[in-house]
Scaffold this active site. Structure first.
Site, PDB file in Angstrom:
ATOM      1  N   GLU A 186      13.305  -3.271   2.906  1.00 49.95           N
ATOM      2  CA  GLU A 186      12.042  -3.864   2.467  1.00 49.95           C
ATOM      3  C   GLU A 186      11.858  -5.273   3.046  1.00 49.95           C
ATOM      4  O   GLU A 186      12.279  -5.552   4.162  1.00 49.95           O
ATOM      5  CB  GLU A 186      11.952  -3.817   0.940  1.00 49.95           C
ATOM      6  CG  GLU A 186      12.033  -2.381   0.409  1.00 49.95           C
ATOM      7  CD  GLU A 186      11.728  -2.250  -1.054  1.00 49.95           C
ATOM      8  OE1 GLU A 186      10.851  -2.954  -1.571  1.00 49.95           O
ATOM      9  OE2 GLU A 186      12.375  -1.407  -1.713  1.00 49.95           O
ATOM     10  N   ASP A 220       4.966   1.927  -8.092  1.00 54.07           N
ATOM     11  CA  ASP A 220       6.199   1.420  -7.500  1.00 54.07           C
ATOM     12  C   ASP A 220       6.901   0.539  -8.528  1.00 54.07           C
ATOM     13  O   ASP A 220       6.356   0.198  -9.578  1.00 54.07           O
ATOM     14  CB  ASP A 220       5.897   0.640  -6.210  1.00 54.07           C
ATOM     15  CG  ASP A 220       7.053   0.696  -5.221  1.00 54.07           C
ATOM     16  OD1 ASP A 220       8.213   0.870  -5.653  1.00 54.07           O
ATOM     17  OD2 ASP A 220       6.804   0.570  -4.015  1.00 54.07           O
TER      18      ASP A 220
END
Length: 1002
Positions: free
Chosen positions: A809, A619
């Site tokens: 997020e 990520d």
């Protein structure tokens, strides 16, 4: 002293100059032209108005600004000052008004300003906005200066110092010439990584332009690939600021020299040509370099063409002719992929292999030549990292320009470019935006999930992007998580049933369809357990749950979080992305360990037990969260099984550390070769070696009626009817409808986060139809009042569309400035409308929105609309009965935030609405109660034994409709929710048994 005093002193000195020096001032420089004095003449305001505004990669990155008086102000009384603490990128801009003519700066030598030095050694980027329609659709030209001084200093930058930014542009450029006749302002990008402060004053134009400053020579490309034996043509163009003809000749000498090619590979050229005085801007000359053919198979070889320019600014880099690699086995498309990979791996150096394992963010590249210099394997666009203009054509041209750079490497290994297209090509204005995954889960329609993936793939690939960081296979277990809407639901069986999206994206599981112009490489993320993090466990900034710790038993890990990835591997998913979160596996004695460091999960469970053959991509800066220094982060993550590292800003550091660790033997050659083999395998399957450039033949279908029809159907089927007293819904076209609420007419709120930008934003951000616009097509006499301030008299029914504003997020974590309760304005709108008439409330949100028992009692109908995407017509279709409501809850709807986490299968389970709940319309509910349920159970068991999926699902649905005629009770909620879980697992007889138990308890 104040600058006014400096000017007076200069004037006094000039008066004392002897007459013999008078010739020195016969042609004085023009007076400075003010741009910003920061005395309050320019406001803080965003486009299209003129003003100064801040920006950044996330909510924490924009600097704080103020204009205030300072005694030491170098000009006037006030200065612009501010503070910053930037992790990604951030800065501020002064844009001129869009509705006014652009400014002409072509008479000046350059731009200067006062800067209050902090002597921190940091580089500050200063940019000019040139040409185009306005300040946000202009070319960016950039240079830097270093803060290596203390106190005020005037920074002077001649316009010739500015370099065209290839990473942010109207791609292909407006003209890629710093014309200076259409200027839209400037921008300052502040340093990253450490907190700081700054002050600035007196931005102005200075000096007189002359030819040596306003004329430049450019080439039409930096790299010229040519087949061995072919001829490369380099076009050399004269460009001037203001597009004025040159006053004096400009001479260009050229010579082939250096590079990896030998004298046997090409015919050397050397010469000179002149653009005579009076030559107009844009005039072009051509230099041809002929390559020679031999019988040997060879890797690519470079022939730099050195340009020496007199009378103008030379190109920023000398162009390179590249004789294409040829005759080598890896280039033979008829060979099996495995053989091609083995051949290429055997030829590569360690540095080249390290490059393949490196992914940079396109906006963070120091210069485009870094692609070849570091043999980069991949680039990505982070959320909101788009070309300007943000069109399909611009995306394709941008990516092609990067692929061209990769052709200058020894083996011409193409880049693999990736984006987060998580609900359609959500980075692209005008693309078809699907409901977020939570809405797709609510459809319970695996066919539709497949079609949504297929539409996404077609639109993404048509812009030149072959790789999608989707789907998210997280199992959301706590709706306080800011990523809840990225999940298909709270039950792993539901997530698995929606994984048909992988075939929609990639095609057949063996990868044979990946080279098609409508397929992309998919990414299963985030491995593993990101949806199970405990509230309060996050240590990332102000996040409360995202990127936190998932603490589970081995049994729970396997049953809940790992099974969706097993399904993805079986479906041939090409890449897997580890989670930011930590896994605390109870009983293993390790405590919380970041997933990027868990070799037992990546090498062990994923690559070992599941036999995953694709590659693992980290990520965004994911390895940086592993404890230790950066070198140990690299070593730990790669040894744990990460094959490619997303190092958006630190790609050089990653490449260097990887080479160093491998050279020292702390990362084995076998591990490096395994990682690179996995990456190259997918590149070969995607057909990138045969065709690295964008195939835009499908671009006309982006946002097409056919694609939007899929999104419209998905939006309709995602609507979950939770309550429908007196059959208020569907509405009748003859009814006079009153519409209110913050999300009725807001396309940005309707599409949510990860839309055009990372966090998304409210407003008209792309092309689509709002819920209100769709309703107007069905109710021409509709009344709309966002805050319900318009009179309510005379209306038959009210529809109040409320919910969340966009986030992504951990920014959206509950407790990080968010909760699950409606805003005060939305509550007021609901209360006013529902007190005046029968009303339906639609919640447009990424997770349940809690009305409270009292308010819920005043509402006649309640619909969970989730985040339906750009096609508001789909919502109107079910509101007005063109389609029935069929959606079911993909997550449990709690009574209060205090109940969280609450999930199907919990020992204690007393929700407002259970998992799987969803009323329907336009459907006759079977009569007969328990008698009918008993008969349905027998038939469902037969269907289960026969493997008759369609018949089994239909029988369970009939049973569910019977049960939903009763209200939810604590005793009925648990068996009801369990029935839907059993249905997803294909256990139809058992599902009806649990529904029968729920009916008896209701």
């Amino acid at each position: 002293m104040p600058r006014t005093a400096l000017l007076v002193s200069t004037a006094l000195l000039a008066a004392l100059v002897p007459l013999s020096s008078a010739s020195a001032v016969d042609d004085p420089a023009p007076a400075p032209v003010p741009v910003d004095r920061f005395e309050g003449e320019i406001p803080f305001a965003s486009p299209p108005a003129e003003g100064i505004f801040t920006w950044g990669s996330d909510n924490d990155d924009p600097p704080t600004l103020r204009i205030g008086a300072r005694e030491d102000a170098p000009e006037g009384e006030k200065v612009l000052s501010g503070t910053y603490d930037i992790s990604g990128y951030g800065g501020f801009t002064h844009d001129f008004a869009f509705d006014q003519p652009a400014h002409n700066w072509s008479a000046s030598k350059g731009i200067r300003f006062w800067w209050d030095g902090q002597n921190n050694g940091k580089k500050i980027a200063f940019e000019l906005k040139d040409g185009g329609a306005n300040g946000e659709a202009s070319e960016l030209w950039q240079t830097t200066f270093t803060d290596d001084f203390t106190g005020w200093k005037q920074i002077e930058i001649p316009f010739t110092d500015f370099v065209y930014r290839t990473d942010y542009q109207p791609v292909g450029g407006i003209d890629q010439i710093l014309g200076l006749t259409e200027m839209w302002g400037y921008a300052v990008t502040l340093p990253v990584g450490t907190p700081g402060e700054f002050a600035m004053d007196g931005v102005e134009l200075y000096g007189k332009a002359d030819q040596s400053l306003r004329a430049s020579v450019t080439t039409d490309a930096a790299v010229y690939p040519v087949t061995e034996g072919g001829t490369a043509t380099v076009r050399v163009t004269l460009a001037t600021t203001g597009s004025a003809p040159v006053d004096e000749p400009v001479t260009v000498a050229y010579e082939t020299t250096g590079g990896s090619a030998s004298g046997d590979d090409y015919t050397p050229v050397k010469g000179e040509f002149t653009f005579p005085a009076g030559t107009v801007s844009g005039t072009t000359r051509a230099v041809q370099v002929r390559t020679l053919k031999d019988k040997a198979a060879e890797s690519a070889e470079t022939v730099p063409l050195k340009l020496t320019v007199t009378g103008a600014k030379p190109p920023t880099e000398n162009p390179q002719i590249v004789v294409d690699a040829h005759g080598l086995p890896y280039l033979n498309s008829k060979l099996p992929v495995k053989k091609r990979v083995a051949d290429l791996i055997g030829r590569m150096s360690l540095a080249e292999k390290a490059g393949q394992m490196t992914q940079a963010e396109r906006g963070a590249m120091g210069k485009p030549g870094d692609i070849a210099a570091y043999d980069l394997g991949s680039l990505l666009s982070g959320g909101g990292s788009t070309p300007t203009p943000n069109t399909a054509e611009a995306w394709a041209k941008m990516i092609d320009s990067y692929q061209l750079r990769a052709q200058a490497t020894r083996f011409q290994i193409p880049l693999i470019y990736g984006v987060d297209a998580v609900h359609g090509h959500n980075n692209l204005v005008g693309a078809t935006i699907m409901p977020h995954n939570i809405g797709i889960g609510a459809t319970r329609d695996s066919r539709l999930a497949h079609e949504a993936g297929a539409v996404t793939a077609a639109e993404v690939r048509a812009t030149g992007v072959p790789w999608d960081f989707a789907p998210c296979l997280c199992v959301t277990r706590d709706e306080r998580w800011g990523r809840s809407y990225e999940a298909f639901g709270e039950d792993p069986a539901l997530v698995e049933s929606m994984e048909t999206v992988i075939q929609g994206l990639q095609g057949r599981a063996d990868g044979r369809d990946l080279d098609r112009d409508d397929k992309v490489l998919a990414t299963a993320k985030h491995f593993v357990g990101d949806g199970g993090t405990e509230y309060g466990s996050s240590t990332t900034g102000t996040y409360t749950i995202d990127q936190g710790v998932t603490k589970v038993t081995r049994q729970e890990l396997e049953a809940v979080h790992l099974t969706p990835f097993e399904e993805a591997v079986d479906r041939g998913v090409g890449t897997v992305m580890p989670s930011y979160s930590s896994l605390d596996l109870i009983g293993d004695g390790q405590g919380p360990v970041k997933m990027h460091a868990r070799a037992d999960m990546i090498n062990g469970a994923l690559k070992g037990r599941m036999d995953f053959e694709g590659f693992v991509i980290s990520d965004w800066n994911g390895i940086d969260q592993i404890p230790g220094d950066y070198t140990s982060d690299v070593r730990t993550s790669v040894n744990a099984g990460v094959d490619m590292v997303m190092a958006p800003y630190s790609y050089k550091e990653f490449h260097s550390a990887l080479v160093s660790e491998a050279t020292a033997g702390r990362i084995t050659e076998q591990r490096i070769d395994d990682a690179v083999s996995r990456i190259l395998t997918q590149k070969f399957r995607l057909g990138l070696f045969e065709e690295p450039y964008a195939d835009t033949s499908g671009a006309a279908e982006i946002g097409s009626a056919e694609h939007r029809a899929v999104a419209r159907e998905a939006a309709a089927k995602s609507q979950v009817l939770l309550k429908n007293e007196r059959n208020l819904l569907p509405l009748k076209k003859s009814q006079k409808v009153y519409v209110a609420g913050s999300n009725a007419d807001d396309l940005g709120n309707q599409t949510g986060g990860w839309t055009i930008t990372w966090q998304g934003s409210s407003g008209d951000i792309t092309e689509g139809t709002t819920i209100l616009e769709a309703m107007r097509k069905n109710s021409p006499g509709l009344t709309y009042s966002k805050d319900a301030s318009a009179p309510t008299d005379g209306h038959a029914v009210g529809v109040v569309v409320v919910g969340e504003t966009p986030y992504a997020e951990g920014i959206g974590d509950v407790g990080n400035g968010n909760d699950l309760v409606l805003s005060a304005a939305d509550q007021a709108a609901v209360d006013k409308v529902c007190a005046a008439m029968t009303c339906a409330v639609l919640t447009v949100s990424g997770r349940p929105q809690l009305l409270g028992a009292e308010r819920l009692g005043e509402v006649d109908a309640l619909v969970a609309s989730w985040l339906p995407g750009t096609e508001g017509d789909g919502v109107a279709d079910v509101l007005y009965g063109k389609r029935p409501f069929t959606g079911q809850l993909p997550v449990t709807w709690p009574k209060s935030e205090a109940q969280l986490p609450i999930n199907v299968g919990d020992a204690s389970y007393d929700p407002q609405f259970p998992y799987g709940w969803g009323l329907t319309t336009l459907t006759k509910v079977p009569e007969g109660g328990t008698t009918t349920l008993r008969a349905l159970g027998v038939a469902a068991a037969v269907a289960e034994r026969a493997g008759a999926e369609e018949a089994g699902r239909a029988l369970v649905t009939k049973a569910r409709l019977i049960v939903q005629q009763k209200s939810v009770t604590p005793a009925s909620a648990k068996p009801f929710a369990e029935a839907d879980r059993l249905l997803t697992q294909g256990r139809y007889g058992a599902a009806v048994e649990r529904l029968t138990a729920a009916y008896r308890a209701g």
